[in-house]
Design an enzyme around this catalytic site. Structure first.
Site, PDB file in Angstrom:
ATOM      1  N   ARG A  70     -37.300  79.536  46.229  1.00  0.00           N
ATOM      2  CA  ARG A  70     -37.612  78.111  46.095  1.00  0.00           C
ATOM      3  C   ARG A  70     -37.187  77.603  44.728  1.00  0.00           C
ATOM      4  NH1 ARG A  70     -43.543  80.371  46.497  1.00  0.00           N
ATOM      5  NH2 ARG A  70     -42.300  81.782  47.690  1.00  0.00           N
ATOM      6  N   ASP A 113     -48.784  75.239  42.923  1.00  0.00           N
ATOM      7  CA  ASP A 113     -49.987  75.646  43.650  1.00  0.00           C
ATOM      8  C   ASP A 113     -51.226  75.250  42.866  1.00  0.00           C
ATOM      9  OD1 ASP A 113     -48.717  76.882  45.828  1.00  0.00           O
ATOM     10  OD2 ASP A 113     -48.576  78.794  44.771  1.00  0.00           O
ATOM     11  N   ASP A 164     -42.260  75.536  42.961  1.00  0.00           N
ATOM     12  CA  ASP A 164     -43.492  75.813  43.699  1.00  0.00           C
ATOM     13  C   ASP A 164     -44.644  75.381  42.808  1.00  0.00           C
ATOM     14  OD1 ASP A 164     -45.164  76.825  45.737  1.00  0.00           O
ATOM     15  OD2 ASP A 164     -45.325  78.760  44.733  1.00  0.00           O
ATOM     16  N   ARG A 172     -37.716  70.793  47.350  1.00  0.00           N
ATOM     17  CA  ARG A 172     -38.287  72.041  47.858  1.00  0.00           C
ATOM     18  C   ARG A 172     -38.098  72.121  49.369  1.00  0.00           C
ATOM     19  NH1 ARG A 172     -43.039  75.634  47.274  1.00  0.00           N
ATOM     20  NH2 ARG A 172     -42.691  77.069  48.983  1.00  0.00           N
TER      21      ARG A 172
END
Length: 172
Positions: free
Chosen positions: A92, A97, A95, A83
């Site tokens: 990207r 989160d 990812d 990344r």
């Protein structure tokens, strides 16, 4: 063990392979147990629009890690997978989160929980609702009901083997 919810997204390279690899890496962590997996959605980019569509999904974990430790592990997996962070909300290959952690509310320089912008993002709320348990009720129902999935650019991509209703354990 604490419940945690993580959003996964990718829009560069083999997007589906990136999501599967991230899940494989998460499954290999001894402090993490994958409990739920959402269907995969194809979504329009938000913010920086000059980029390919994303594949997005969410997973539910049980973990012995604290919230900050879990966040650091997610960031380490992103880094291990290559990344690069050079454009905010930009393209990207992966990812990860941390969205919510066992009802914890916190706001530190390192981590804000629940994720501060998730209530504005249908591409997070739709797959998260797919795997949310019956109790407690889904906390972002009002925000989600006010969104048009067509206007938000969200469509079902595919449901992976073992992801039916987000309740079966995912197998790589």
């Amino acid at each position: 063990m604490q419940d945690a919810y993580v959003a996964l997204g990718a829009n560069l390279g083999d997007r589906e392979a990136s999501l599967k690899e991230a899940i494989r890496r998460l499954q290999s962590e001894p402090e993490l147990e994958l409990r739920r997996i959402s269907p995969v959605y194809e979504t329009a980019p938000v913010g920086y629009a000059d980029q390919p569509s994303f594949l997005n999904m969410t997973i539910g974990l049980q973990t012995s890690l604290g919230p900050e430790e879990l966040l650091r592990r997610l960031l380490a997996i992103e880094l291990e997978m290559g990344r690069v962070r050079n454009i905010r909300n930009g393209p990207r290959n992966i990812d990860l989160d941390l969205l919510a952690y066992d009802g914890v509310e916190m706001d530190t320089p390192e981590l804000t929980l629940p994720h501060p912008r998730m209530g504005q993002r249908a591409f997070v709320l739709v797959p998260l609702k797919d795997i949310w348990p019956e109790e407690p009720p889904f906390p972002w129902e009002e925000q989600l009901s006010g969104m048009s999935l067509r206007e938000e650019g969200i469509s079902r991509f595919e449901e992976w083997e073992g992801a039916e209703s987000g309740k079966e354990q995912y197998k790589c």
